[in-house]
Design a protein around this motif. Structure first.
Motif, PDB file in Angstrom:
ATOM      1  N   UNK A 215       0.764  -1.280  -0.047  1.00 26.93           N
ATOM      2  CA  UNK A 215      -0.037  -0.067  -0.128  1.00 26.93           C
ATOM      3  C   UNK A 215       0.806   1.313   0.176  1.00 26.93           C
ATOM      4  N   UNK A 216       1.965   1.283   0.570  1.00 25.01           N
ATOM      5  CA  UNK A 216       3.017   2.325   0.314  1.00 25.01           C
ATOM      6  C   UNK A 216       3.711   2.680  -0.859  1.00 25.01           C
ATOM      7  N   UNK A 217       3.932   1.323  -1.354  1.00 25.03           N
ATOM      8  CA  UNK A 217       4.545   1.589  -2.819  1.00 25.03           C
ATOM      9  C   UNK A 217       3.562   1.888  -4.139  1.00 25.03           C
ATOM     10  N   UNK A 218       2.450   1.452  -3.904  1.00 25.45           N
ATOM     11  CA  UNK A 218       1.482   1.785  -5.153  1.00 25.45           C
ATOM     12  C   UNK A 218       1.472   3.378  -5.356  1.00 25.45           C
ATOM     13  N   UNK A 219       1.171   4.271  -4.353  1.00 28.51           N
ATOM     14  CA  UNK A 219       1.438   5.481  -4.995  1.00 28.51           C
ATOM     15  C   UNK A 219       2.696   5.943  -5.367  1.00 28.51           C
ATOM     16  N   UNK A 220       3.716   5.441  -4.827  1.00 28.64           N
ATOM     17  CA  UNK A 220       5.186   5.810  -5.423  1.00 28.64           C
ATOM     18  C   UNK A 220       5.313   5.470  -6.754  1.00 28.64           C
ATOM     19  N   UNK A 221       4.938   4.350  -7.039  1.00 31.76           N
ATOM     20  CA  UNK A 221       5.090   3.754  -8.373  1.00 31.76           C
ATOM     21  C   UNK A 221       4.247   4.302  -9.452  1.00 31.76           C
ATOM     22  N   UNK A 222       3.224   4.875  -8.955  1.00 32.47           N
ATOM     23  CA  UNK A 222       2.129   5.570  -9.925  1.00 32.47           C
ATOM     24  C   UNK A 222       2.643   6.989 -10.168  1.00 32.47           C
ATOM     25  N   UNK A 223       3.054   7.607  -8.976  1.00 31.81           N
ATOM     26  CA  UNK A 223       3.556   8.918  -8.982  1.00 31.81           C
ATOM     27  C   UNK A 223       4.892   9.079  -9.850  1.00 31.81           C
ATOM     28  N   UNK A 224       6.125   8.279  -9.418  1.00 30.62           N
ATOM     29  CA  UNK A 224       7.246   8.388 -10.028  1.00 30.62           C
ATOM     30  C   UNK A 224       7.453   7.806 -11.428  1.00 30.62           C
ATOM     31  N   UNK A 225       6.343   7.026 -12.058  1.00 30.55           N
ATOM     32  CA  UNK A 225       6.745   6.304 -13.402  1.00 30.55           C
ATOM     33  C   UNK A 225       5.529   6.923 -14.110  1.00 30.55           C
ATOM     34  N   UNK A 226       4.755   7.796 -13.862  1.00 30.52           N
ATOM     35  CA  UNK A 226       3.551   8.328 -14.487  1.00 30.52           C
ATOM     36  C   UNK A 226       3.855   9.824 -14.923  1.00 30.52           C
TER      37      UNK A 226
END
Length: 316
Positions: free
Chosen positions: A283-294
């Motif tokens: 749950x911590x990684x998902x917003x990071x994945x979608x913000x840093x790679x989007x």
């Protein structure tokens, strides 16, 4: 929920992650930091999508639902786990345990299906771009999200109802940091056959159906991308899917590692370490994945920051 309790046990003790006193404070600080990042990241993603008009598309509508689910199921588990690090005995009452099990099942099953919905959205966007606005209309998207939560609701009711039938009369120490199905069944004094059948049926459906949808969608997506003549076009098409593929891989990979461990390391301690990853870290990684790679998210975030800075400087 106490109405269905035929057990002599009225409360449980959560064993937590470790019994070593020297690790309690470092683990408390670590998971507190993880939870803060989870709350800020997912609330930030939901707020950003709500405030940015260029993110008002089906893809980001589903992403905001994913962030909401991540925020909720992390909140169901992490605060109680943090208490375990600062108390001698982390006691949880029978009704509280069943409530935690219910909401955990609801949100984790919903997460499985929201990933499938997001994969279908990418399939329509890349394989049928001309029909995208019609196929993924606001009404369709709303019904898809309702369907996701209905799957979670049905699964949670089934798992919790069956658990309420189980009689607990022996040990009341749950060898885990939250009330999960397997650790609870280990404490049963009655037959768990019905629970195991229900667990198997719902697990097969809630894992197999989303997995087949995701695989089918991305097989078609990859085939469509390979038919694009330009390298730039292929790169652009793939970039819209890369974040979702990474998030799905992390979630399903960590969940599979917990529930399908190799026989030579099959132990509750190993399962606890695995479950920490997909219940707290993911749950911590998902917003990071979608913000840093989007790119769209980064652009929208920069616009909001610039707008706020302009307003602050204007006041001065």
């Amino acid at each position: 929920m106490a109405v269905g309790n035929h057990s002599t046990v009225t409360e449980f003790i959560l064993a937590g992650l470790t019994e070593k006193p020297e690790l309690q404070l470092p683990l408390f600080l670590f998971f507190l930091g993880v939870y803060v990042v989870t709350v800020v990241g997912n609330l930030g993603m939901i707020t950003l999508i709500g405030l940015s008009s260029n993110l008002h598309t089906p893809m980001y509508y589903f992403l905001s639902s994913l962030s909401f689910i991540d925020l909720c199921y992390s909140t169901v588990i992490t605060p109680k786990m943090l208490v375990n690090f600062v108390t001698e005995k982390n006691i949880i009452s029978y009704p509280e345990c069943m409530t935690q099990l219910y909401f955990f099942a609801f949100f984790i099953i919903s997460e499985c299906h929201i990933f499938a919905v997001m994969a279908y959205d990418r399939y329509v966007a890349i394989c049928n771009p001309l029909l995208y606005n019609v196929t993924m209309s606001y009404l369709v998207c709303s019904w898809l999200v309702v369907g996701v939560y209905m799957m979670g609701l049905i699964g949670a009711i089934a798992h919790t109802s069956c658990m309420l039938r189980v009689v607990f009369c022996k040990d009341k120490i749950i060898n885990d940091y939250f009330c999960d199905v397997f650790p609870l069944l280990e404490l049963s004094c009655s037959s768990t056959y019905i629970n195991e059948v229900i667990l198997l049926c719902f697990s097969v459906f809630n894992i197999l159906a989303p997995t087949l949808t995701i695989l089918g969608s991305y097989v078609s997506v990859i085939a469509s991308i390979l038919r694009i003549p330009s390298t730039e076009g292929k790169s652009k098409a793939f970039s819209t899917c890369s974040s979702h593929i990474l998030a799905v891989t992390i979630f399903y990979g960590s969940a599979a590692f917990m529930y399908l461990p190799p026989s030579n390391v099959s132990s509750m301690d190993q399962s606890k370490v695995s479950s920490v990853f997909y219940t707290i870290i993911v749950p911590m990684l998902n917003p990071l994945v979608y913000s840093l790679r989007n790119k769209d998210v980064k652009v929208a975030l920069n616009k909001i920051i610039e707008k706020r800075l302009f307003c602050i400087l204007k006041d001065f």
